[in-house]
Design a protein around this motif. Structure first.
Motif, PDB file in Angstrom:
ATOM      1  N   ILE A 101       0.837  -1.204   0.000  1.00 10.51           N
ATOM      2  CA  ILE A 101       0.000   0.000   0.000  1.00 10.51           C
ATOM      3  C   ILE A 101       0.872   1.254   0.000  1.00 10.51           C
ATOM      4  O   ILE A 101       0.573   2.240  -0.689  1.00 10.51           O
ATOM      5  CB  ILE A 101      -0.963  -0.009   1.199  1.00 10.51           C
ATOM      6  N   ILE A 102       1.972   1.219   0.762  1.00 11.42           N
ATOM      7  CA  ILE A 102       2.912   2.343   0.724  1.00 11.42           C
ATOM      8  C   ILE A 102       3.495   2.482  -0.678  1.00 11.42           C
ATOM      9  O   ILE A 102       3.627   3.590  -1.222  1.00 11.42           O
ATOM     10  CB  ILE A 102       4.041   2.138   1.756  1.00 11.42           C
ATOM     11  N   ALA A 103       3.820   1.339  -1.294  1.00  7.29           N
ATOM     12  CA  ALA A 103       4.319   1.356  -2.673  1.00  7.29           C
ATOM     13  C   ALA A 103       3.267   1.936  -3.616  1.00  7.29           C
ATOM     14  O   ALA A 103       3.598   2.652  -4.571  1.00  7.29           O
ATOM     15  CB  ALA A 103       4.710  -0.059  -3.107  1.00  7.29           C
ATOM     16  N   ALA A 104       1.977   1.627  -3.335  1.00  7.47           N
ATOM     17  CA  ALA A 104       0.895   2.148  -4.167  1.00  7.47           C
ATOM     18  C   ALA A 104       0.841   3.671  -4.122  1.00  7.47           C
ATOM     19  O   ALA A 104       0.584   4.328  -5.130  1.00  7.47           O
ATOM     20  CB  ALA A 104      -0.438   1.564  -3.706  1.00  7.47           C
ATOM     21  N   ILE A 105       1.088   4.239  -2.943  1.00  5.31           N
ATOM     22  CA  ILE A 105       1.086   5.694  -2.811  1.00  5.31           C
ATOM     23  C   ILE A 105       2.209   6.295  -3.652  1.00  5.31           C
ATOM     24  O   ILE A 105       2.025   7.305  -4.345  1.00  5.31           O
ATOM     25  CB  ILE A 105       1.249   6.098  -1.335  1.00  5.31           C
ATOM     26  N   LEU A 106       3.364   5.652  -3.617  1.00  8.12           N
ATOM     27  CA  LEU A 106       4.516   6.153  -4.373  1.00  8.12           C
ATOM     28  C   LEU A 106       4.327   5.951  -5.877  1.00  8.12           C
ATOM     29  O   LEU A 106       4.704   6.803  -6.677  1.00  8.12           O
ATOM     30  CB  LEU A 106       5.787   5.452  -3.902  1.00  8.12           C
ATOM     31  N   GLY A 107       3.746   4.823  -6.257  1.00 10.72           N
ATOM     32  CA  GLY A 107       3.595   4.525  -7.674  1.00 10.72           C
ATOM     33  C   GLY A 107       2.366   5.131  -8.305  1.00 10.72           C
ATOM     34  O   GLY A 107       2.357   5.436  -9.491  1.00 10.72           O
ATOM     35  N   VAL A 200      11.092  -1.249  -5.691  1.00  5.27           N
ATOM     36  CA  VAL A 200      11.863  -1.884  -4.624  1.00  5.27           C
ATOM     37  C   VAL A 200      10.941  -2.347  -3.503  1.00  5.27           C
ATOM     38  O   VAL A 200      11.034  -3.486  -3.025  1.00  5.27           O
ATOM     39  CB  VAL A 200      12.936  -0.915  -4.088  1.00  5.27           C
ATOM     40  N   LEU A 201      10.029  -1.484  -3.060  1.00  2.00           N
ATOM     41  CA  LEU A 201       9.123  -1.840  -1.970  1.00  2.00           C
ATOM     42  C   LEU A 201       8.206  -2.991  -2.373  1.00  2.00           C
ATOM     43  O   LEU A 201       7.959  -3.908  -1.583  1.00  2.00           O
ATOM     44  CB  LEU A 201       8.283  -0.630  -1.567  1.00  2.00           C
ATOM     45  N   SER A 202       7.700  -2.954  -3.597  1.00  2.00           N
ATOM     46  CA  SER A 202       6.792  -4.006  -4.050  1.00  2.00           C
ATOM     47  C   SER A 202       7.489  -5.357  -4.129  1.00  2.00           C
ATOM     48  O   SER A 202       6.927  -6.383  -3.745  1.00  2.00           O
ATOM     49  CB  SER A 202       6.208  -3.642  -5.420  1.00  2.00           C
ATOM     50  N   THR A 203       8.718  -5.356  -4.631  1.00  2.00           N
ATOM     51  CA  THR A 203       9.466  -6.613  -4.717  1.00  2.00           C
ATOM     52  C   THR A 203       9.717  -7.187  -3.329  1.00  2.00           C
ATOM     53  O   THR A 203       9.609  -8.399  -3.111  1.00  2.00           O
ATOM     54  CB  THR A 203      10.801  -6.386  -5.450  1.00  2.00           C
ATOM     55  N   ARG A 218      -2.467  -2.796  -5.095  1.00  2.00           N
ATOM     56  CA  ARG A 218      -1.782  -1.554  -5.439  1.00  2.00           C
ATOM     57  C   ARG A 218      -2.719  -0.614  -6.182  1.00  2.00           C
ATOM     58  O   ARG A 218      -2.833   0.575  -5.870  1.00  2.00           O
ATOM     59  CB  ARG A 218      -0.551  -1.884  -6.286  1.00  2.00           C
ATOM     60  N   GLU A 219      -3.413  -1.136  -7.198  1.00  3.36           N
ATOM     61  CA  GLU A 219      -4.283  -0.290  -8.006  1.00  3.36           C
ATOM     62  C   GLU A 219      -5.519   0.164  -7.226  1.00  3.36           C
ATOM     63  O   GLU A 219      -5.957   1.314  -7.352  1.00  3.36           O
ATOM     64  CB  GLU A 219      -4.704  -1.030  -9.276  1.00  3.36           C
ATOM     65  N   ALA A 220      -6.078  -0.729  -6.416  1.00  3.88           N
ATOM     66  CA  ALA A 220      -7.245  -0.357  -5.606  1.00  3.88           C
ATOM     67  C   ALA A 220      -6.881   0.721  -4.590  1.00  3.88           C
ATOM     68  O   ALA A 220      -7.625   1.696  -4.400  1.00  3.88           O
ATOM     69  CB  ALA A 220      -7.806  -1.589  -4.905  1.00  3.88           C
ATOM     70  N   ALA A 221      -5.723   0.561  -3.936  1.00  7.25           N
ATOM     71  CA  ALA A 221      -5.277   1.561  -2.961  1.00  7.25           C
ATOM     72  C   ALA A 221      -5.019   2.897  -3.636  1.00  7.25           C
ATOM     73  O   ALA A 221      -5.377   3.959  -3.116  1.00  7.25           O
ATOM     74  CB  ALA A 221      -4.016   1.072  -2.246  1.00  7.25           C
ATOM     75  N   SER A 222      -4.411   2.862  -4.813  1.00  2.82           N
ATOM     76  CA  SER A 222      -4.138   4.081  -5.554  1.00  2.82           C
ATOM     77  C   SER A 222      -5.437   4.812  -5.898  1.00  2.82           C
ATOM     78  O   SER A 222      -5.551   6.038  -5.717  1.00  2.82           O
ATOM     79  CB  SER A 222      -3.366   3.748  -6.841  1.00  2.82           C
TER      80      SER A 222
END
Length: 334
Positions: A101-107, A200-203, A218-222
């Protein structure tokens, strides 16, 4: 070593090699789909209500919201069809899901917004060239934090691909078409950083999470962050554009374009899980090449010498990045 053990080891190596080759294919598919996605979005942004809006930032942010919302929907349908829908609830209770989810915010709100704002202000070609720098950032971060071993040959291929991407994008734009060109370039840089950290975070999070579920989350959180935070901050004009977009073809075009984007996201996450951050980013960086090809095919992009040279340089870099598939076994396949 007896014959049975040797046969078992050979079978294991063949399985790992097939897994690695699949990861390479996924990385290339991710790049092609993302190049097409950017060109199609650029074309959609030239239509009402996204064109000629009074709000400088609202239109591309609304486009990003629609794109990630429908990408989340298509990915959810994909996971339902593959019997994985229950994994959403189970995964969301885990620590890796919070990392994703943190990665989703960044991506998403950072990376995707920067990308679409870049396309809106500077055009798809320039934005693709600038955001193509994200693999270098991601590879360095992957080597530092994930301890991925990347050979000199792969580094050379990665740098060539990035250099070629800059050549591809080095086409002076029509000043009247992009009056906020340098703002678009700056936002594309923000996008590159966001995507690199996301990778990096997602991996790291996918060590314990199915990559298909990870990209779905990721997409839902975004989308939720866009609709609950980003668009309200953009002002009432953003929701007006959002409602108007579905009374015109453009909103539905973006919904369909999200199928292409979802394919790219799915392939990207799978490839990172299969063959590592650095190599996947070196393959997906070919989206700059595909952006030029699809721009020429669909949007009358003018081919220039630097575009042709850039394509050749990207191709050489990609060949170096892929190298001999057997060497994948020595690069810490995840």
């Amino acid at each position: 070593m007896d014959q049975t053990a040797q046969q078992a080891q050979q079978l294991l190596q063949k399985r790992d090699l097939a897994f690695a080759k699949n990861g390479v294919g996924r990385g290339l598919l991710s790049g092609a789909a993302w190049g097409l996605d950017g060109v199609l979005l650029g074309m959609a942004f030239s239509l009402a209500p996204f064109a000629n809006t009074m709000s400088l930032f609202a239109a591309p942010l609304v486009g990003a919201c629609i794109h990630d919302g429908f990408a989340a929907l298509w990915l959810f349908i994909y996971n339902v069809l593959h019997g994985k829908w229950r994994d959403y609830g189970r995964t969301l209770k885990t620590r890796p899901a919070r990392i994703i989810i943190i990665a989703a915010i960044l991506g998403g709100p950072i990376g995707m917004s920067g990308n679409l704002l870049g396309i809106y202000f500077a055009g798809a070609s320039y934005t693709a060239a600038i955001t193509a720098a994200y693999p270098a950032i991601g590879a360095v971060l992957g080597a530092v934090f994930l301890k991925e071993k990347i050979s000199l040959r792969v580094w050379a291929g990665l740098l060539l691909a990035i250099a070629g991407s800059f050549l591809v994008g080095f086409v002076p734009p029509d000043g009247s078409a992009y009056p906020h060109f340098y703002l678009g370039i700056a936002l594309a840089v923000v996008s590159a950083i966001g995507w690199a950290v996301e990778g990096v975070l997602s991996t790291y999070g996918m060590d314990l999470v199915d990559s298909d579920i990870a990209i779905g989350i990721r997409e839902a959180a975004s989308f939720l962050i866009y609709i609950c935070i980003i668009l309200p901050l953009a002002g009432g004009g953003a929701f007006r554009i959002l409602s108007q977009s579905f009374t015109t073809p453009s909103g539905w075009y973006i919904a369909l374009i999200a199928l292409v984007g979802g394919t790219s996201f799915l392939s990207w996450y799978r490839a990172m899980n299969m063959t590592g951050v650095g190599r996947t980013m070196g393959l997906s960086v070919t989206f700059a090449l595909w952006s030029v090809f699809f721009g020429w095919l669909l949007n009358d992009l003018r081919l220039t010498p630097n575009l042709i040279i850039g394509v050749i340089v990207i191709s050489l870099g990609t060949i170096l990045t892929i190298g001999n598939p057997k060497n994948l076994l020595n690069l810490n396949i995840r």
